[in-house]
Design an enzyme around this catalytic site. Sequence first.
Site, PDB file in Angstrom:
ATOM      1  N   VAL A  88       0.864  -1.175   0.000  1.00  0.00           N
ATOM      2  CA  VAL A  88       0.000   0.000   0.000  1.00  0.00           C
ATOM      3  C   VAL A  88       0.897   1.220   0.000  1.00  0.00           C
ATOM      4  O   VAL A  88       1.645   1.452   0.954  1.00  0.00           O
ATOM      5  CB  VAL A  88      -0.935   0.021   1.227  1.00  0.00           C
ATOM      6  CG1 VAL A  88      -1.799   1.280   1.216  1.00  0.00           C
ATOM      7  CG2 VAL A  88      -1.814  -1.224   1.249  1.00  0.00           C
ATOM      8  N   CYS A  89       0.863   1.981  -1.068  1.00  0.00           N
ATOM      9  CA  CYS A  89       1.776   3.110  -1.252  1.00  0.00           C
ATOM     10  C   CYS A  89       1.090   4.386  -0.763  1.00  0.00           C
ATOM     11  O   CYS A  89       0.165   4.893  -1.405  1.00  0.00           O
ATOM     12  CB  CYS A  89       2.147   3.218  -2.732  1.00  0.00           C
ATOM     13  SG  CYS A  89       3.592   4.232  -3.037  1.00  0.00           S
ATOM     14  N   LEU A  90       1.547   4.890   0.384  1.00  0.00           N
ATOM     15  CA  LEU A  90       0.884   6.046   0.986  1.00  0.00           C
ATOM     16  C   LEU A  90       1.876   6.769   1.900  1.00  0.00           C
ATOM     17  O   LEU A  90       2.664   6.121   2.605  1.00  0.00           O
ATOM     18  CB  LEU A  90      -0.339   5.582   1.791  1.00  0.00           C
ATOM     19  CG  LEU A  90      -1.445   6.589   2.074  1.00  0.00           C
ATOM     20  CD1 LEU A  90      -2.089   7.069   0.774  1.00  0.00           C
ATOM     21  CD2 LEU A  90      -2.489   5.968   2.980  1.00  0.00           C
TER      22      LEU A  90
END
Length: 892
Positions: A733-735
């Site tokens: 999850v890219c955040l």
Amino acid sequence: MNHTFAKPPVTKFYQQDVVQKIAAPHTIGIVLRCWHDADDAPLPNLQDPLMRPLERGEVGVSFLSDTADKREILSESELQLLDRSLQPGDVVKRSVDDVQSGMVLDVRMKTRLEHAISKEQVDGWKTSKNFDANRQAEIGDYVVYEDWLGQVIELYDENIIEVPSGQLVRLPELGSRLSVGVKSEDILPSPVGGVHNMLGFLFGTTRTTGLQTVIAVNHTVYAIAWLALNQTLDISIAESKERPQRFWYGPDIGKLTLVRTRLDFQMRIGEIVQLKDTAGYPFTKHGREGEAGGVVTVHSFNVTATDTEVDILWQDGHKETLRSVDVIPYMNPDEYDCWPGDYVFIIDDTGGKSTPGVIQTVDAVQRTATILLRGNIEQVSLLELDSQGSSDSNSFPGIDGLGVRRGELVFIHALGTNNGFDIPRVPKIGELEPWVRTFSISHSGQIAGWREELATIGADVATRRSSDTIEEGTIKSKAPSGTLSWLGEVVDLRPDGLLDVLHADGTSGTYPLERLTRLYDGIEQLEDDLYEDEEESEDENLVHGIWDYDYHWGPDELHNDSDGIEDEDLTDPHSTTETIASASPPQIEAPVELDSLVDSKLGLEGEIQNDESEQKDSNWENFKVLSSAPSDHAYFHTTAAQPSRQFMSRMNREYRILMNSLPENILVRAYEDRADLVRSLIIGPSNTPYQDCPFVIDWHLVEYPQSAPVAHFHSLTNGNGRVNPNLYEEGKVCLSILNTWTGDRNESWDASRSSLLQALVSIQGLVLVREPWFCEPAYEKLRGTDEGTINSRLYSEKAYVLSRNFVRRTLETPFSGLETEISWLYYSNRLLEKVLRDSRALINASRQQSTEGRMEDLTEQYNLSLSTGGIIALERVLTVLQNLLDAYTSSA
């Protein structure tokens, strides 16, 4: 009558475009940076005028002049496009708003020349057949010695410099920084220290001031990395072949053969070339008879203009020849894009793969393709194709993608043998020796390691040349026909799955895929090493935390407030993203231990018993603490340590926040036996492609809260691609708030003010959005452009179709701990009926739009309409969903 004329669109430029200033047509330059570049984040460099952030419509250009490059940032409207650099295998479009793309099959160039020194113009255009094929090997070029293929990675040069007095000076140096015709006052180094001693054996020993000119550049030593062996050799013979030497100089250079691809015959503005026949063309003479160095005659020419023609294979199967300026590079290909001749897998209903097929044609507008499958031609949806091989759950080291691409170098296996893989997988080989990867610059900035060894050899060669004539070899420019048919460049992919290869000796052949192995380029390997090092540095703490689990962060575990969390009211989680990023948990009562929290809040069924929850349907409770973590949790098999009191104090606070502040469409489950694990379910927000669809993310609280929680997204696409740019198929999850993306400092995880709730709401509000294509930071700058609009629409269609498949797979195999909620939501609460109804309405509206050319309200609601391929893929999912609903209804 009044006429209103639309303002012509501003030309869009790309890197390596050849341009001229409209106000000064003789000023020619090459575009180095563009405002729309995906990686346009320059490092601060006050001395380089190109190194500042670009505004929309700006480009950075290096203009060519007699003495030096002039670098400047200009508006696109100030420039005119002269030529566009393309190469075989590039993907192009006719315009930014065109959906169909094409593959460059071949490139032909013609050039204008001027003498490198005198700048005298050469009449007419010249093509590759006019140029002398005999040339030195440059960095990155491939060479062959016996049965070995290698790559030049460094050079040692001997440059001849003319000083203002007319004297010739010989300058040996490491690295290929100079070219014939370069003029500057600073070419020769200052005669101090060791450099003065080196200049002592040059033709001239006195350094003069004024303009110096490079009149010759000779590569005297080559550093070569040997990558791979001839694959037609019997294994017993191959095992006896030792790698050749690293450094090549003197007569040994004549034992090497240069391997040239079609790309090597393309010329660039500013490149130095030699003609086959120099008679009648300009030349210059330098030096004096009787003096050291004698007279040097220069027959080198500088490329001043190019005109490029390309052969293109369009997705619909037709071929066309155009000038390169009539097309644009396709910079952001969709993961479903493919072209005739490509190998693909078809994803079946269970997520498996059918027999591989070969693309025949593609209808890019309707997103369908005709494919050769089991000897028959079939029509399929692009959204059901895997052109990358990512749907295969097996691991294939050395494999990336399917088949081979035009322009790639391949090794050819002997007749009757193969590469060891089932088609369409093709391995790549090219073992880069450890010495190449060693850092060859010392802490003081001096050369070290193998570069120092190379420089020592080069200086010795230069010393001997200054006092005596030494024997030197010339690299072979072409191998005799039939001697290098074990190596070649892929020039075309046939619709029957065979490939046309141009051998390194100039002959040609056609091969099945299983007889080919791709070359793993040495410089590409070094670049991959840098990328992997960056990835490893980012994930180092994560990997360590998973397997060496420890909750103990400070000396005072019993201090309830040691986590530094602020006691402030949590801002409404439905507020703006700026508020979300800076929100802090609310003030709460004195923390209690997990056991007492469970005892007071949980009944026999493990459900929270409070006044608010009693008013809700017991089948849909936003937060629960279950007795044990499920085995299908992504981090179930990690090792857990005894949680500290500090950790439990923080988690009690977080639990209370989640009990009272979770949005209605987010569920969270915690576990008594594994306080370090959490599972969340987010139902896609309204008016987005993700509406009404389930997204499950598992969390691992490693060194929490000092470190951000580690997230794993359960992707249910089965190799059909990402459902969102920030949600990877492998689970990442890219955040920013999770520290998996470098964002503003205020957006990163902060132990004193960040929380699980913020992470969940950030995913809901910043990831599951109406136009997910723009979640990719590099694409946000394209918002409002034709290119951005087209790509966003295509991505939203994919996201919508894949999301409906999430409903299907979640109902077929519910996630542990959420079975009751999933069943109640989609069956009892009739959300599945709504999903079916809305999807069918979108299909009908899209078909109506296609026939009547108008957009219905529903399609505007999602900012998308479905192509034929999208409808085919969606209807297949809806059939399964309807069967699930019918089965539930009949059993109820």
